[in-house]
Design an enzyme around this catalytic site. Sequence first.
Site, PDB file in Angstrom:
ATOM      1  N   TYR A  79       1.061  -1.104   0.317  1.00  0.00           N
ATOM      2  CA  TYR A  79      -0.397   0.208   0.351  1.00  0.00           C
ATOM      3  C   TYR A  79       0.837   1.088   0.441  1.00  0.00           C
ATOM      4  O   TYR A  79       2.015   1.713  -0.599  1.00  0.00           O
ATOM      5  CB  TYR A  79      -0.892   0.095   1.107  1.00  0.00           C
ATOM      6  CG  TYR A  79      -2.036   1.069   1.891  1.00  0.00           C
ATOM      7  CD1 TYR A  79      -2.958   1.106   0.483  1.00  0.00           C
ATOM      8  CD2 TYR A  79      -2.141   1.530   2.501  1.00  0.00           C
ATOM      9  CE1 TYR A  79      -3.655   2.700   0.163  1.00  0.00           C
ATOM     10  CE2 TYR A  79      -3.005   2.862   2.267  1.00  0.00           C
ATOM     11  CZ  TYR A  79      -3.931   2.892   1.947  1.00  0.00           C
ATOM     12  OH  TYR A  79      -5.023   4.539   1.529  1.00  0.00           O
ATOM     13  N   ARG A 100      -6.764  10.819 -10.548  1.00  0.00           N
ATOM     14  CA  ARG A 100      -6.294  10.996  -9.919  1.00  0.00           C
ATOM     15  C   ARG A 100      -6.082  10.247  -8.465  1.00  0.00           C
ATOM     16  O   ARG A 100      -6.170  10.220  -7.174  1.00  0.00           O
ATOM     17  CB  ARG A 100      -7.406  12.252  -8.766  1.00  0.00           C
ATOM     18  CG  ARG A 100      -6.769  13.515  -7.716  1.00  0.00           C
ATOM     19  CD  ARG A 100      -7.327  13.791  -6.941  1.00  0.00           C
ATOM     20  NE  ARG A 100      -7.702  12.876  -6.431  1.00  0.00           N
ATOM     21  CZ  ARG A 100      -7.129  12.782  -4.810  1.00  0.00           C
ATOM     22  NH1 ARG A 100      -5.863  13.214  -4.261  1.00  0.00           N
ATOM     23  NH2 ARG A 100      -7.211  11.641  -4.123  1.00  0.00           N
ATOM     24  N   LYS A 152      -4.751  -1.088  -1.946  1.00  0.00           N
ATOM     25  CA  LYS A 152      -6.574  -0.921  -1.158  1.00  0.00           C
ATOM     26  C   LYS A 152      -6.853  -1.947  -0.938  1.00  0.00           C
ATOM     27  O   LYS A 152      -7.681  -2.389   0.553  1.00  0.00           O
ATOM     28  CB  LYS A 152      -7.380   0.715  -1.594  1.00  0.00           C
ATOM     29  CG  LYS A 152      -8.520   0.807  -0.909  1.00  0.00           C
ATOM     30  CD  LYS A 152      -8.634   2.043   1.003  1.00  0.00           C
ATOM     31  CE  LYS A 152      -6.977   2.817   0.085  1.00  0.00           C
ATOM     32  NZ  LYS A 152      -7.340   3.812   1.289  1.00  0.00           N
ATOM     33  N   GLU A 174     -12.927   4.979  -5.073  1.00  0.00           N
ATOM     34  CA  GLU A 174     -11.028   5.446  -4.518  1.00  0.00           C
ATOM     35  C   GLU A 174     -10.327   6.221  -5.700  1.00  0.00           C
ATOM     36  O   GLU A 174     -10.475   6.008  -6.788  1.00  0.00           O
ATOM     37  CB  GLU A 174     -10.967   4.162  -4.457  1.00  0.00           C
ATOM     38  CG  GLU A 174      -9.032   4.180  -4.452  1.00  0.00           C
ATOM     39  CD  GLU A 174      -8.659   4.734  -2.422  1.00  0.00           C
ATOM     40  OE1 GLU A 174      -7.926   5.371  -3.099  1.00  0.00           O
ATOM     41  OE2 GLU A 174      -9.734   4.533  -1.714  1.00  0.00           O
ATOM     42  N   ASP A 175      -9.534   7.760  -5.655  1.00  0.00           N
ATOM     43  CA  ASP A 175      -9.165   8.589  -6.480  1.00  0.00           C
ATOM     44  C   ASP A 175      -9.686   9.110  -7.542  1.00  0.00           C
ATOM     45  O   ASP A 175      -9.054   8.738  -8.798  1.00  0.00           O
ATOM     46  CB  ASP A 175      -7.601   7.636  -7.002  1.00  0.00           C
ATOM     47  CG  ASP A 175      -6.692   7.640  -5.533  1.00  0.00           C
ATOM     48  OD1 ASP A 175      -7.540   7.991  -4.589  1.00  0.00           O
ATOM     49  OD2 ASP A 175      -5.328   6.570  -5.454  1.00  0.00           O
ATOM     50  N   ASP A 217     -13.495   6.941  -0.336  1.00  0.00           N
ATOM     51  CA  ASP A 217     -12.425   6.882   0.125  1.00  0.00           C
ATOM     52  C   ASP A 217     -11.657   8.058   0.509  1.00  0.00           C
ATOM     53  O   ASP A 217     -11.411   8.575   1.821  1.00  0.00           O
ATOM     54  CB  ASP A 217     -11.465   6.304   0.255  1.00  0.00           C
ATOM     55  CG  ASP A 217     -10.696   5.339   1.382  1.00  0.00           C
ATOM     56  OD1 ASP A 217     -10.702   5.361   2.632  1.00  0.00           O
ATOM     57  OD2 ASP A 217      -9.640   5.301   0.901  1.00  0.00           O
ATOM     58  N   ASP A 218     -11.583   9.486  -0.168  1.00  0.00           N
ATOM     59  CA  ASP A 218     -11.052  10.342  -0.272  1.00  0.00           C
ATOM     60  C   ASP A 218     -12.495  11.639   0.468  1.00  0.00           C
ATOM     61  O   ASP A 218     -10.822  12.219   1.310  1.00  0.00           O
ATOM     62  CB  ASP A 218     -10.488  11.070  -2.121  1.00  0.00           C
ATOM     63  CG  ASP A 218     -10.026   9.625  -2.710  1.00  0.00           C
ATOM     64  OD1 ASP A 218      -8.137   8.940  -1.821  1.00  0.00           O
ATOM     65  OD2 ASP A 218     -10.391   8.871  -3.025  1.00  0.00           O
ATOM     66  N   ASN A 225      -0.191  11.705  -0.491  1.00  0.00           N
ATOM     67  CA  ASN A 225       0.822  10.731   0.408  1.00  0.00           C
ATOM     68  C   ASN A 225       1.388  10.344  -1.619  1.00  0.00           C
ATOM     69  O   ASN A 225       0.058  11.436  -1.924  1.00  0.00           O
ATOM     70  CB  ASN A 225      -0.756   9.341  -0.146  1.00  0.00           C
ATOM     71  CG  ASN A 225      -0.776   9.667   1.343  1.00  0.00           C
ATOM     72  OD1 ASN A 225       0.087   9.176   1.955  1.00  0.00           O
ATOM     73  ND2 ASN A 225      -2.042   8.878   1.923  1.00  0.00           N
TER      74      ASN A 225
END
Length: 420
Positions: free
Chosen positions: A50, A104, A122, A193-194, A216-217, A357
């Site tokens: 991860y 992203r 993830k 996610e992203d 999640d973001d 990150n």
Amino acid sequence: MAEAAALEGVRQCTSELDKYVYLRHLQQESPALFYKLLINNAQELLPVVYTPTVGQACQEYSKLPIKMHGLVIRPEDKGHILAKLQDWAGVERVRVIVVTDGERILGLGDLGFNGMGIAEGKILLYTVMAGVNPAVCMPVCLDVGTNNQELLADPTYKGLRQKRLRGPEYDDLVDEFMSAVRDLGDHTLLQFEDFGNSNAFRLLDKYAPLQCSFNDDIQGTACITLAGLLSALRVTGKPLKDQKILFLGAGEAGTGIGQLISKAIQAESNLTEEEALQRCYYLDSKGLVCRSRTDLQHHKLPFAHDVPFQSNLLDAVRELKPTMLVGVSTQPGAFSKEVCEAMSESNDRPIIFPLSNPTSKAECTYEEAFSWTNGKVVFASGSPFDSLKAPNGKIYFPAQANNAYISFIMRLCNCMLFRF
């Protein structure tokens, strides 16, 4: 013996990316040993499978000698997406899906198909941190193209070679996918996610009432950051309602955190929603988000307060005197010595959270924040940093505010979703 040998094999690898590839091969060849190794050595190995290593893995995903574990959905699959999901699942009843469109990825931007690496990374957290059977966990990449010219020109790139799908065609594909997820079985948790800002908020607003889902973001980052803030206040001794929080970065992660913090402030005080929102301030690429600006996107408007415009972070810190500084900008070095010193001048214990990150995108390091505040900082970061030894011999360990802990919280809550 097999676990010890596998762990030694990882440790003998000469780079973090080599460790990642080694573990991916182990996952393919011996899944039971792979998960046992991760679960029993999570602190050492999660940073490999991860963040931060998964960032580099995503950048080079198409070139890596690994077998893809997840499922790719492309525009050509319209009309039979449900069948693809069912074929991948086989006889198992899928309980968790992590889906990305690769626009992203972490702080690395549009990686298109290569974003599959983040979905595959993830999804591991649900097993390692929450004990979910990996057989019921599905990583998915919606490969709708990429606007990354370097990838489009790269002959090794395995994704769809076209500009990103937009508009009704994109929406129709996502809608069929979401419908297929609902048809796949009851009580399937879906994690967005992203996704890019242009889609993240509206997809969450559209599908949250229809599907057990979260972004999640926006929401995962917010939960962990609020938990970190509440822990930090045990150190400073100050109440939540008296905090003034300045965010560097006003995208989905930053504003999601602000929205949740404002709700927490309302819950424990008699402040109105407007008063609670006024505890959060934002600096985007054009300067301080404030009422005088006419160029703000809709998700920034609740935080456009009646304060003087500031063009840079240092001036904003000096003007606002925040108690907490949060980095969600992916701008390494943005929390400079001068910024950290200004935070220290107005706070006995400045709270500084560089959350971007992977590690290479963090706004500052733990050592920098510690040094520049003379050890007064209350610190948490998105990616791990090493401990440091002070001149007095005392060892200080930096906290990590990473969404991975959301999976652990699910286990603690004994969520009914994961009973099988």
